[in-house]
Design a protein around this motif. Structure first.
Motif, PDB file in Angstrom:
ATOM      1  N   THR A  44       0.831  -1.205   0.000  1.00 21.51           N
ATOM      2  CA  THR A  44       0.000   0.000   0.000  1.00 21.51           C
ATOM      3  C   THR A  44       0.867   1.258   0.000  1.00 21.51           C
ATOM      4  N   CYS A  51       0.865   7.110  -6.647  1.00 19.04           N
ATOM      5  CA  CYS A  51      -0.202   8.053  -7.040  1.00 19.04           C
ATOM      6  C   CYS A  51      -0.077   9.402  -6.316  1.00 19.04           C
ATOM      7  N   GLY A  52       1.028   9.631  -5.652  1.00 19.17           N
ATOM      8  CA  GLY A  52       1.293  10.977  -5.138  1.00 19.17           C
ATOM      9  C   GLY A  52       0.759  11.250  -3.755  1.00 19.17           C
ATOM     10  N   LEU A  53       0.278  10.237  -3.059  1.00 17.29           N
ATOM     11  CA  LEU A  53      -0.213  10.465  -1.691  1.00 17.29           C
ATOM     12  C   LEU A  53       0.938  10.633  -0.713  1.00 17.29           C
ATOM     13  N   LEU A  54       2.048  10.000  -1.019  1.00 15.40           N
ATOM     14  CA  LEU A  54       3.224  10.067  -0.151  1.00 15.40           C
ATOM     15  C   LEU A  54       4.440  10.435  -1.002  1.00 15.40           C
ATOM     16  N   PRO A  55       5.265  11.330  -0.506  1.00 14.52           N
ATOM     17  CA  PRO A  55       6.511  11.589  -1.238  1.00 14.52           C
ATOM     18  C   PRO A  55       7.549  10.523  -0.883  1.00 14.52           C
ATOM     19  N   ASP A  71       1.512  18.154  -6.554  1.00 16.81           N
ATOM     20  CA  ASP A  71       0.098  17.790  -6.452  1.00 16.81           C
ATOM     21  C   ASP A  71      -0.661  18.001  -7.755  1.00 16.81           C
ATOM     22  N   THR A  72      -0.298  19.052  -8.458  1.00 16.03           N
ATOM     23  CA  THR A  72      -1.127  19.444  -9.608  1.00 16.03           C
ATOM     24  C   THR A  72      -0.534  19.010 -10.942  1.00 16.03           C
ATOM     25  N   ASP A  73       0.466  18.153 -10.902  1.00 16.50           N
ATOM     26  CA  ASP A  73       1.083  17.693 -12.141  1.00 16.50           C
ATOM     27  C   ASP A  73       0.016  17.065 -13.046  1.00 16.50           C
ATOM     28  N   LYS A  76      -0.609  13.326 -13.525  1.00 12.49           N
ATOM     29  CA  LYS A  76      -1.368  12.490 -12.580  1.00 12.49           C
ATOM     30  C   LYS A  76      -2.656  11.969 -13.215  1.00 12.49           C
ATOM     31  N   ARG A  77      -3.139  12.702 -14.241  1.00 11.95           N
ATOM     32  CA  ARG A  77      -4.378  12.247 -14.895  1.00 11.95           C
ATOM     33  C   ARG A  77      -4.174  10.934 -15.651  1.00 11.95           C
ATOM     34  N   LEU A  81      -6.678   5.571  -9.699  1.00 12.00           N
ATOM     35  CA  LEU A  81      -6.541   4.821  -8.450  1.00 12.00           C
ATOM     36  C   LEU A  81      -7.884   4.206  -8.058  1.00 12.00           C
ATOM     37  N   PRO A  83      -8.907   2.624  -4.721  1.00 12.16           N
ATOM     38  CA  PRO A  83      -8.425   2.289  -3.386  1.00 12.16           C
ATOM     39  C   PRO A  83      -9.103   1.058  -2.815  1.00 12.16           C
TER      40      PRO A  83
END
Lengths: 278, 433
Positions: A44, A51-55, A71-73, A76-77, A81, A83
């Protein structure tokens, strides 16, 4: 060819204890890669970093060759995800849920309406789209959870145990949806505890333990890692009986005629000791 | 910004889909505000409960009976005769706000004390310490009645005549050498005696002994409620609706904060954070949604007050609307601050309810801040709730204008909004979802 998803050297620790320790793998277009591991192995955390939730503390994630930044990259689209938890607003209808999630992915107008139609059709929920989610069965909610992850037509789909608590019919519907997506060229990372799911769906399997990749390959390649059975010599009838059982999904460890099940490989690589979540 | 607007629309849908939230946010403040407003309005003054007072008259003289009758005739008091023991017990049990014990020989001694011929008699006033305001009122009314009846007896009653004659005889029989002061006093007593003889006794009701006019309090009091303009009556609902409106703005914001914390615990947070959505957009969207829902709540509350209970915006209407918006933004950002500082929904809810109740109570939401001690009135100026409620009071029943009534409070509320949002942005745990 550039992989749809490439993870290299990811590291992340909690309180000095490494949760992910140098994890690397890749997912090509049109393939499903299974990410397997015991509780607390780092699955996890790996998905959260992707997906950018954690660096990450080290390493990087590349989507179609592009490293994600911030965050706004917009890249990411390209990721979708799904979950493990049901990420839905139960008081709202499927339509309202999807409209909101689509807006977060910058979809609007006819494009959003069309995508909502598509994903509801794919997951078999078109007839119930205006009903509140709280009236859905567990399986329907799981399918809607999948639909929300697919809404913006991502190139890479990250599924974190998407069939938890699902009845066989819904599970089969989800599998068929995922196989259709693979055939459409999507790259899918599939995290699961269910070995038979991995065996059925995954083109390649990555087994992680203690934050590290301990094995990677196809089910056959992984089976080769298991020491050969030293069981008794079997006659023709016995081999035929074992093959018949295997065809029906019933394993006879050590007497399966040299085709070890994934679960045996998994236990061989990660041990039999009980694991607790970190 | 499109994403933030999508969050606003979505949150409104979620709010309106939950009947419980709608009831808590709209109906409850209306009920509570109506109740508090009625409590402080003195509505139906004829029905207003009189202050229960017991009187034990151990004297039974004309003066003491007149004092008891005077107290009994007062519209604010419900006077009941009692023995001293019964009166003491009733006050102790809280059944009476106060009890008056008139001692034996009270009438004679009070008249003698009037001319300095005896020590003033002592009246015992037993009071319930929890009803200090009512006791103070009883004390004032009792002083007035005693002064009036003792002077009336001294200048017009029979015992007054006796005391006068006795005092004059004593002075004239005194062998001590004459002094200017003694002569002046003798002259005063003779003049009073002549005045008494020349004035006709005034009948004092059916069957009552004829008694003189007595000394009266040298002023009358005209009470006037100072409101927006002359002719505009004070509407106590305006204050209670301001107080309850702000309280439930904060409760609605708390619900938003808790919902945000619940999102963080589940997959929804992952889905939000996995989208290409900036932290600022997420927080601004949530803050605007919370403010809009809060506005629905406080707007519906005041609309009910205006339509049903006659609350009027006597001051600036734009100022009133601006204040509502500023208060809703402040409350909404407060909810986000709670979500940022809170760890679990349960723990956050408990502490936050306490914080909100304190904020509203000290902000003057339950009882107006002007009843606070001076130091508390000063200290509570640091609270945004105090500014919000004072501001709403100013533009409603006080009739203040845009600049004097609404702008200072709006500026403070928007300042708090910025502060709360900044701290929430900094303290929010973005990465542990």
């Amino acid at each position: 060819m550039t992989p749809a998803l490439e993870v290299s050297g990811l590291r992340r620790s909690y309180g000095g204890i490494p949760a992910v320790d140098g994890v690397s793998f890749r997912v090509e277009e049109g393939t499903i890669v299974g990410l397997l591991g015991p509780n607390g192995a780092g699955k996890t955390t790996t998905v959260s970093i992707i997906c950018g939730l954690l660096p990450p503390e080290a390493g990087e994630v590349r989507v179609s060759g592009v490293a994600l930044a911030g965050d706004t990259d917009p890249a990411k689209r390209r990721l979708g995800l799904v979950p493990q938890e049901l990420a839905l607003y139960e008081e709202l209808s499927a339509d309202d849920n999807l409209r909101f999630f689509g807006a977060l992915q910058c979809l609007d107008g006819t494009r959003l309406a069309s995508r909502i139609d598509d994903v509801l059709h794919l997951t078999g929920l078109s007839d119930r789209r205006r009903d509140r989610v709280k009236t859905y069965s567990g399986g329907m909610k799981r399918r809607l959870n999948l639909a929300a992850g697919l809404l913006h037509d991502p190139d890479v789909l990250l599924l974190d145990e998407p069939t938890t608590g699902v009845d066989p019919q819904s599970r089969n519907a989800i599998f068929e949806s995922l196989e259709a997506l693979r055939d459409a060229g999507k790259a899918i990372l599939y995290t699961t505890h269910y070995m038979e799911e991995a065996e059925r769906l995954c083109d390649r399997i990555v087994i992680v333990d203690h934050g590290r990749v301990v094995a990677e390959g196809t089910a056959v390649e992984l089976g080769a890692l298991l020491p050969r059975s030293t069981g008794p010599e079997l006659d023709v009838e016995a081999r035929a009986a074992i093959a018949l059982l295997a065809a029906r999904g019933i394993a006879v460890p050590g007497l399966d005629g040299g085709t070890p099940r994934l679960e045996e490989v998994f236990l061989h690589l990660t041990g039999h000791a009980l694991r607790d979540e970190r | 910004m499109k994403q933030a607007l999508a969050i606003v629309v979505h949150e409104l849908k979620v709010f309106l889909s939950d009947r419980r939230s709608v009831i808590v946010g709209i109906v409850t403040p209306i009920l509570l505000a109506t109740f508090f407003g009625f409590l402080f309005s003195g509505a139906g003054k004829q029905d207003t409960a009189k202050i229960p007072v017991l009187v034990a008259d151990a004297d039974g003289s004309a003066v003491s009976r007149a004092v008891v009758a005077g107290l009994g005739a007062d519209p604010l008091l419900a006077v009941t005769p009692a023995t001293e023991a019964a009166a003491r017990e009733a006050v102790r049990k809280g059944k009476a706000a106060a009890a008056v014990l008139l001692p034996k020989d009270f009438g004679d001694n009070s008249v003698r004390a009037f001319f300095g011929a005896a020590k003033a008699p002592e009246i015992a006033l037993l009071v319930d310490p929890s009803r200090a305001t009512e006791a103070g009122l009883v004390r004032g009314l009792l002083s007035e009645k005693v002064f009036r009846e003792a002077s009336r007896e001294a200048f017009g009653g029979s015992s007054g005549t006796t005391v006068l004659e006795e005092s004059l005889r004593n002075l004239e029989a005194d062998p001590a050498p004459s002094t200017p002061e003694r002569e002046t006093l003798k002259q005063l007593l003779r003049d009073v005696t002549r005045w008494k003889e020349s004035t006709k006794a005034v009948p004092d009701g059916a069957g009552a002994p004829a008694r003189g006019p007595g000394t009266a309090v040298p002023f009358t009091l005209k009470e006037e409620a100072v409101t927006a303009r002359r002719g505009v009556t004070y509407n106590s609902y305006a204050h209670s609706f301001a107080g309850m409106g702000i309280q439930f703005l904060l409760f609605v914001a708390l619900d938003f904060g808790i919902a945000f914390l619940l999102e963080r615990q589940g997959g929804l947070w992952k889905r939000l954070r996995a989208a290409p959505l900036s932290r600022s957009s997420l927080l601004v969207g949530k803050a605007l949604a919370g403010a809009l829902v809060g506005l629905i709540s406080v707007g519906a509350t005041f609309a009910f007050g205006i339509v049903v209970l006659g609350i009027r915006i006597q001051g600036s209407i734009p100022g009133f609307l601006l204040l509502l918006v500023a208060a809703a933004l402040m409350a909404s950002s407060f909810g986000l601050l709670l979500a940022a500082l809170g760890k679990t929904p349960g723990a956050t809810r408990g502490l936050s309810i306490l914080a909100i109740l304190l904020l509203v109570m000290l902000g003057g939401g339950w009882v107006p801040a002007f009843v606070f001690p001076e130091w508390l009135r000063t200290v509570t100026l640091v609270l945004p709730t105090r500014w919000a409620i004072d501001g709403l009071d100013a533009v409603t029943w006080r009739g203040a204008g845009f600049v004097s009534g609404a702008l200072p409070a709006t500026a403070v509320l928007l300042g708090y909004t910025a502060l709360f949002l900044t701290v929430a942005r900094l303290r929010f745990r973005w990465t542990d979802g």
